[in-house]
Enzyme design. Structure first.
Site, PDB file in Angstrom:
ATOM      1  N   GLU A  85       0.957  -1.291   0.123  1.00 21.21           N
ATOM      2  CA  GLU A  85       0.064  -0.170  -0.006  1.00 21.21           C
ATOM      3  C   GLU A  85       0.853   1.236  -0.087  1.00 21.21           C
ATOM      4  O   GLU A  85       0.461   2.518  -0.320  1.00 21.21           O
ATOM      5  CB  GLU A  85      -0.722   0.014   1.216  1.00 21.21           C
ATOM      6  N   GLU A 116       6.851 -21.980   8.648  1.00 20.20           N
ATOM      7  CA  GLU A 116       7.354 -20.834   9.993  1.00 20.20           C
ATOM      8  C   GLU A 116       8.240 -21.737  10.929  1.00 20.20           C
ATOM      9  O   GLU A 116       8.803 -21.115  11.919  1.00 20.20           O
ATOM     10  CB  GLU A 116       6.210 -20.616  10.610  1.00 20.20           C
TER      11      GLU A 116
END
Length: 304
Positions: A85, A116
């Site tokens: 963004e 992870e």
């Protein structure tokens, strides 16, 4: 680490929601809404640490560095969301703020949970993205114990980068040895262990703060107007005109004319109106002041 998982605040059972599956829909929604109200207060408690993080980031960006978000699962997706963004909102280069997720881009659309668990994968990704001593690495982990994030932060620190951790537990493994540790403790989730709920909301709020205030510090906001917005579609072209109107007090027609002359750059249009300079000189003035529109206006006014 597994034996300590259920000691985490984010994994605790919420006493207010133990009969959740027996409640009517509207009551469940009310409970969720009540729990979400707690998030902003938890973020408020962490504001001093968030401010320190902003100073680190703004200083790095001002001096040729970059900001990297490293996370896994929901945390990684939130980092990427905030990063992507920045170019349309603040006119930044895509490489200035980057989000990296364990498992790579495919993990955006499909959960790759095993990724992870590998600290070495975090280290490898820091190397892959060329993190240097000029940069800032922000590791995001709701649990505060994600091995991928721990590995990324460790490698970044070894390379001389500034490091920040963002977690939702008071005692977080990811916070060990970092320059700034942000703990936003939102308490047990409505659905036990589902950190895509309050924890994710808290992380999103903090990331919004860090990127937005850093960009304000870099002069990419004029007043409260996002003057660096990129006019890449009809909605944003109209927004540019509105920004020019708000900043100068001129009519829509005049703002439209100036925006067209400025090539859709709200900053240039505002400078042209406030200084009377033609486009080329306005662009040169803006460049000379590092894109800081307020500094450019004040400099030109002093020289008159």
């Amino acid at each position: 680490m597994t034996d300590k998982l259920f000691q985490l605040t984010t994994e605790a059972r919420n006493q207010q929601t133990q009969n959740l599956d027996q409640l009517p829909t509207e009551q469940i929604l009310k409970i969720m809404n009540d729990e979400d109200k707690k998030v902003a207060f938890a973020v408020e408690e962490a504001l001093p640490q968030v401010a320190k993080a902003v100073e680190l980031v703004a200083n790095a960006l001002q001096n040729g560095g970059r900001l990297f978000y490293f996370g896994a699962g929901t945390s990684g997706r939130l980092g990427i969301l905030d990063a992507v963004e920045c170019p349309p909102t603040f006119g930044t280069a895509p490489e200035l703020v980057q989000g990296v997720i364990a498992g790579g881009s495919s993990a955006l659309l499909e959960a790759i949970e095993g990724a992870e668990d590998l600290p070495e994968l975090g280290r490898q990704d820091v190397h892959k993205y060329g993190v240097s001593g000029k940069d800032v690495v922000l590791g995001i982990a709701a649990s505060g114990r994600t091995p991928y994030v721990i590995g990324a932060l460790a490698e970044a620190k070894e390379r001389g980068a500034k490091t920040i951790s963002l977690s939702c537990n008071p005692q977080a493994k990811v916070s060990e040895g970092v320059d700034v540790a942000i703990h936003v403790v939102v308490g047990p989730e409505v659905v036990t262990g589902s950190t895509r709920l309050k924890a994710a909301t808290a992380q999103k709020m903090v990331l919004n703060m860090i990127s937005t205030v850093s960009m304000i510090r870099l002069g990419k906001v004029y007043g409260n107007l996002m003057v660096n917005v990129q006019a890449t579609n009809q909605k944003l072209r109209e927004r540019v005109k509105r920004i020019v109107m708000e900043a100068t007090g001129i009519s829509y027609a005049e703002a439209e004319r100036l925006a067209e002359q400025a090539g859709g750059d709200a900053r240039v249009a505002i400078l042209m109106q406030k200084t009377g300079l033609p486009r080329a000189q306005a662009v040169e003035l803006l460049t000379r002041h590092g894109g800081r529109i307020r500094d450019a206006i004040e400099s030109e006014n002093k020289n008159r």
